[in-house]
Design a protein around this motif. Structure first.
Motif, PDB file in Angstrom:
ATOM      1  N   LYS A 180      11.850  -2.314  -0.706  1.00 56.50           N
ATOM      2  CA  LYS A 180      11.422  -2.441   0.692  1.00 56.50           C
ATOM      3  C   LYS A 180      11.442  -0.897   1.289  1.00 56.50           C
ATOM      4  CE  LYS A 180      13.843  -6.674   1.684  1.00 56.50           C
ATOM      5  NZ  LYS A 180      14.765  -7.353   2.607  1.00 56.50           N
ATOM      6  N   MET A 181      10.425  -0.499   2.169  1.00 55.65           N
ATOM      7  CA  MET A 181      10.176   0.677   2.908  1.00 55.65           C
ATOM      8  C   MET A 181      11.377   0.607   3.862  1.00 55.65           C
ATOM      9  SD  MET A 181       6.044   1.236   3.180  1.00 55.65           S
ATOM     10  CE  MET A 181       6.460   2.757   3.798  1.00 55.65           C
ATOM     11  N   LYS A 182      12.025   2.006   3.835  1.00 56.91           N
ATOM     12  CA  LYS A 182      13.300   1.962   4.723  1.00 56.91           C
ATOM     13  C   LYS A 182      12.712   2.338   6.175  1.00 56.91           C
ATOM     14  CE  LYS A 182      15.976   3.667   0.914  1.00 56.91           C
ATOM     15  NZ  LYS A 182      16.898   2.528   1.078  1.00 56.91           N
ATOM     16  N   LEU A 183      11.838   1.661   6.924  1.00 57.01           N
ATOM     17  CA  LEU A 183      11.270   1.586   8.004  1.00 57.01           C
ATOM     18  C   LEU A 183      10.769   0.606   8.592  1.00 57.01           C
ATOM     19  CD1 LEU A 183       7.957   1.909   7.322  1.00 57.01           C
ATOM     20  CD2 LEU A 183       8.635   4.240   6.818  1.00 57.01           C
ATOM     21  N   GLN A 184      10.291   0.327   9.705  1.00 59.50           N
ATOM     22  CA  GLN A 184       9.619  -0.730  10.294  1.00 59.50           C
ATOM     23  C   GLN A 184       7.981  -0.094  10.736  1.00 59.50           C
ATOM     24  OE1 GLN A 184      10.221  -4.080  11.386  1.00 59.50           O
ATOM     25  NE2 GLN A 184      12.379  -3.620  10.328  1.00 59.50           N
ATOM     26  N   MET A 185       6.994  -0.927  10.327  1.00 61.72           N
ATOM     27  CA  MET A 185       5.615  -0.304  10.500  1.00 61.72           C
ATOM     28  C   MET A 185       4.893  -1.416  11.153  1.00 61.72           C
ATOM     29  SD  MET A 185       2.846   0.674   7.035  1.00 61.72           S
ATOM     30  CE  MET A 185       2.380  -0.894   6.912  1.00 61.72           C
ATOM     31  N   MET A 186       3.751  -0.767  11.678  1.00 63.42           N
ATOM     32  CA  MET A 186       2.572  -1.566  12.412  1.00 63.42           C
ATOM     33  C   MET A 186       1.447  -0.672  12.298  1.00 63.42           C
ATOM     34  SD  MET A 186       2.907  -2.180  16.364  1.00 63.42           S
ATOM     35  CE  MET A 186       2.968  -0.621  17.572  1.00 63.42           C
ATOM     36  N   CYS A 187       0.247  -1.334  11.967  1.00 64.98           N
ATOM     37  CA  CYS A 187      -1.234  -0.549  11.985  1.00 64.98           C
ATOM     38  C   CYS A 187      -2.079  -0.817  13.201  1.00 64.98           C
ATOM     39  CB  CYS A 187      -1.616  -0.911  10.462  1.00 64.98           C
ATOM     40  SG  CYS A 187      -0.703  -0.246   9.286  1.00 64.98           S
ATOM     41  N   LEU A 188      -2.717   0.140  13.610  1.00 66.46           N
ATOM     42  CA  LEU A 188      -3.643  -0.290  14.708  1.00 66.46           C
ATOM     43  C   LEU A 188      -4.834   0.221  14.263  1.00 66.46           C
ATOM     44  CD1 LEU A 188      -1.771   1.409  17.755  1.00 66.46           C
ATOM     45  CD2 LEU A 188      -1.594  -0.936  16.780  1.00 66.46           C
ATOM     46  N   GLY A 189      -6.129  -0.535  14.525  1.00 64.75           N
ATOM     47  CA  GLY A 189      -7.395  -0.262  14.230  1.00 64.75           C
ATOM     48  C   GLY A 189      -7.710  -0.922  12.798  1.00 64.75           C
ATOM     49  N   ARG A 190      -6.951  -0.579  11.802  1.00 65.82           N
ATOM     50  CA  ARG A 190      -6.956  -1.259  10.449  1.00 65.82           C
ATOM     51  C   ARG A 190      -5.659  -1.223  10.052  1.00 65.82           C
ATOM     52  NH1 ARG A 190     -11.863  -0.773   7.292  1.00 65.82           N
ATOM     53  NH2 ARG A 190     -13.808   0.187   8.579  1.00 65.82           N
ATOM     54  N   ASN A 191      -5.493  -2.414   9.122  1.00 67.18           N
ATOM     55  CA  ASN A 191      -4.178  -2.424   8.424  1.00 67.18           C
ATOM     56  C   ASN A 191      -4.122  -1.821   6.935  1.00 67.18           C
ATOM     57  OD1 ASN A 191      -1.545  -3.799   7.675  1.00 67.18           O
ATOM     58  ND2 ASN A 191      -2.735  -4.670   5.983  1.00 67.18           N
ATOM     59  N   TRP A 192      -2.989  -1.023   6.888  1.00 64.35           N
ATOM     60  CA  TRP A 192      -2.820  -0.479   5.573  1.00 64.35           C
ATOM     61  C   TRP A 192      -1.958  -1.455   4.763  1.00 64.35           C
ATOM     62  CZ3 TRP A 192       1.795   2.083   3.368  1.00 64.35           C
ATOM     63  CH2 TRP A 192       1.411   2.480   1.982  1.00 64.35           C
ATOM     64  N   ASP A 193      -2.366  -1.558   3.688  1.00 66.83           N
ATOM     65  CA  ASP A 193      -1.672  -2.363   2.714  1.00 66.83           C
ATOM     66  C   ASP A 193      -0.612  -1.636   1.885  1.00 66.83           C
ATOM     67  OD1 ASP A 193      -0.557  -4.430   1.089  1.00 66.83           O
ATOM     68  OD2 ASP A 193      -2.225  -5.672   0.904  1.00 66.83           O
ATOM     69  N   PRO A 194       0.735  -1.727   1.950  1.00 66.69           N
ATOM     70  CA  PRO A 194       1.381  -0.906   0.965  1.00 66.69           C
ATOM     71  C   PRO A 194       1.461  -1.332  -0.667  1.00 66.69           C
ATOM     72  CG  PRO A 194       2.861  -2.005   2.286  1.00 66.69           C
ATOM     73  CD  PRO A 194       1.450  -2.263   2.745  1.00 66.69           C
ATOM     74  N   GLN A 195       1.180  -2.781  -0.927  1.00 67.96           N
ATOM     75  CA  GLN A 195       1.032  -3.256  -2.060  1.00 67.96           C
ATOM     76  C   GLN A 195      -0.204  -2.945  -2.842  1.00 67.96           C
ATOM     77  OE1 GLN A 195       1.979  -7.421  -2.149  1.00 67.96           O
ATOM     78  NE2 GLN A 195       3.851  -7.183  -1.139  1.00 67.96           N
ATOM     79  N   THR A 196      -1.388  -2.704  -2.124  1.00 65.07           N
ATOM     80  CA  THR A 196      -2.571  -2.466  -2.726  1.00 65.07           C
ATOM     81  C   THR A 196      -2.780  -1.061  -2.384  1.00 65.07           C
ATOM     82  OG1 THR A 196      -3.887  -3.331  -0.794  1.00 65.07           O
ATOM     83  CG2 THR A 196      -3.408  -4.800  -2.551  1.00 65.07           C
ATOM     84  N   SER A 197      -2.239  -0.250  -1.455  1.00 65.47           N
ATOM     85  CA  SER A 197      -2.851   1.120  -1.414  1.00 65.47           C
ATOM     86  C   SER A 197      -4.127   1.224  -0.724  1.00 65.47           C
ATOM     87  CB  SER A 197      -2.396   1.945  -2.351  1.00 65.47           C
ATOM     88  OG  SER A 197      -1.076   2.034  -2.690  1.00 65.47           O
ATOM     89  N   SER A 198      -4.484   0.310   0.173  1.00 66.74           N
ATOM     90  CA  SER A 198      -5.847   0.103   0.565  1.00 66.74           C
ATOM     91  C   SER A 198      -5.844  -0.450   2.238  1.00 66.74           C
ATOM     92  CB  SER A 198      -6.899  -0.607  -0.204  1.00 66.74           C
ATOM     93  OG  SER A 198      -6.270  -2.171  -0.197  1.00 66.74           O
ATOM     94  N   TYR A 199      -6.974  -0.169   2.914  1.00 68.02           N
ATOM     95  CA  TYR A 199      -7.238  -0.633   4.469  1.00 68.02           C
ATOM     96  C   TYR A 199      -7.857  -1.793   4.397  1.00 68.02           C
ATOM     97  CZ  TYR A 199      -5.468   3.806   5.990  1.00 68.02           C
ATOM     98  OH  TYR A 199      -4.645   5.182   6.300  1.00 68.02           O
ATOM     99  N   THR A 200      -7.356  -2.879   5.112  1.00 72.30           N
ATOM    100  CA  THR A 200      -8.115  -4.156   5.359  1.00 72.30           C
ATOM    101  C   THR A 200      -8.174  -4.310   6.808  1.00 72.30           C
ATOM    102  OG1 THR A 200      -5.991  -5.354   5.122  1.00 72.30           O
ATOM    103  CG2 THR A 200      -7.340  -4.673   3.219  1.00 72.30           C
ATOM    104  N   ARG A 201      -8.886  -5.392   7.243  1.00 70.73           N
ATOM    105  CA  ARG A 201      -8.816  -5.738   8.689  1.00 70.73           C
ATOM    106  C   ARG A 201      -7.701  -6.763   8.937  1.00 70.73           C
ATOM    107  NH1 ARG A 201     -11.815  -2.471  11.959  1.00 70.73           N
ATOM    108  NH2 ARG A 201     -13.825  -2.215  11.370  1.00 70.73           N
ATOM    109  N   TYR A 202      -7.128  -7.461   7.856  1.00 73.93           N
ATOM    110  CA  TYR A 202      -6.156  -8.264   7.928  1.00 73.93           C
ATOM    111  C   TYR A 202      -4.800  -7.966   6.934  1.00 73.93           C
ATOM    112  CZ  TYR A 202      -9.854 -11.215  10.278  1.00 73.93           C
ATOM    113  OH  TYR A 202     -10.918 -11.471  11.020  1.00 73.93           O
TER     114      TYR A 202
END
Length: 351
Positions: A180-202
């Protein structure tokens, strides 16, 4: 029921034995917290389905009241401890655990940046607005000190709080390894997925990333223009209009290892379009360097109201957060926002 839980070919009486054998545990050892979490990881199924299976297993395999009571106790413990792996919504479990991967789930309760009014936050820092200065840290890397006024910071906290408690808001990211990352996160505009290291809309829970507020876009554009004027070169820090913002909240024990921001589009990376990092709340010890070696990394203190920009030749630097300095947020900010202890960090970039 048991076949559904354990996979095709597993008998209805084998669940407890299968998991205990996998982790070298007896039934009573297995009812520990670690055993409970291991079961949640292995079964990949909602906790509410386990009760009947445990009772059937205890009756068929161990026809005694002792084992039946142990099985019921284990089921109750699962309900108590397993909420990180399965949550409930109108009686139906929503799972964000991906089979073969780690969980990337949304908390059952929205994470709030704001403390209840009867709790309060401590701060020994009484400074309010201060004169803005700057420091050039490298070619394409500049630190704008005290760039944001207290009123600007209050506005940003309010924006993040409003969006953060809604759909697509704050959650604790989990890597594919399960860490687990030691933080809380949210993404605006596009979602960044830490499991795939890529940006997605959802996101993995099917929620679309909230839109990027115009206030933040304008702030970035203005800060970049002023940075270019300070460095007297448009080549060092290219201008851009952001379409992505990753919002992280670090508690006072939060940190982030050295890494590169390299998941944006090839065009954005090739042009060296900058990352603009906004700090609000408690100060952070920020590390940066040419390698992932923390011993060779340089350190700078990022305080509330600071904006750090790195682009051009410094676009691919390794960077991270070594520690958060408790009780270092401006007192006036805390009084006006009730921001919880920790650091709110917004990093904006062009995908």
């Amino acid at each position: 029921m048991m076949n559904h839980l354990c996979g095709i070919g597993q008998s209805s009486s084998s669940l407890i034995g299968l998991i205990c054998k996998k982790h070298t545990l007896n039934l009573f050892q297995f009812s520990s917290h670690r055993g409970i979490m291991n079961l949640c990881k292995v079964s990949h199924h909602p906790i509410r389905h386990l009760k009947d299976a445990f009772l059937r297993s205890s009756v068929s395999d161990h026809d005694s009241d002792m084992y039946k009571r142990a099985s019921l106790s284990l089921y109750e413990s699962l309900v108590a401890f397993g909420k990180g792996w399965a949550t409930y919504s109108t009686g139906t479990a929503k799972q964000y655990h991906q089979i073969g991967g780690a969980a990337n789930f949304r908390q059952t309760e929205p994470f709030s940046l704001i403390l209840p009014r009867n709790i309060g936050n401590k701060s020994t820092k009484k400074k309010n607005d201060a004169e803005s200065t700057y420091k050039i840290l490298g070619s394409g890397m500049i630190l704008l000190k005290n760039y944001l006024s207290i009123s600007d910071q209050v506005e940003i906290v309010n924006i993040c709080q409003e969006v953060g408690i809604g759909p697509g808001g704050f959650y604790q990211p989990v890597f594919l390894s399960g860490a687990k990352m030691k933080l809380q996160m949210m993404c605006l505009g596009r979602n960044w997925d830490p499991q795939t290291s890529s940006y997605t809309r959802y996101r993995s829970d099917g929620v679309q990333a909230p839109s990027l507020p115009d206030t933040l876009v304008s702030l970035v554009e203005t800060s970049l223009q002023e940075s270019c004027a300070l460095t007297k070169s448009k080549d060092e820090i290219p201008l851009m209009s952001p379409d992505v913002c990753i919002v992280n909240f670090y508690t006072t024990t939060g940190r982030l290892g050295l890494h590169q921001d390299k998941d944006e589009s090839p065009d954005s990376l090739r042009r060296g379009l900058p990352v603009v990092s906004i700090s609000i709340g408690d100060s952070a010890e920020f590390l940066y360097g040419d390698t992932r070696d923390t011993q060779k990394a340089k350190k700078v203190l990022l305080k509330s109201g600071d904006i750090l920009i790195f682009g051009g030749k410094c676009r691919h630097i390794f960077h991270g957060v070594q520690s958060i300095i408790p009780y270092s947020a401006p007192l006036s900010l805390l009084q006006k926002t009730m921001l919880r202890p920790g650091r709110l960090n917004l990093t904006l970039r062009k995908y």
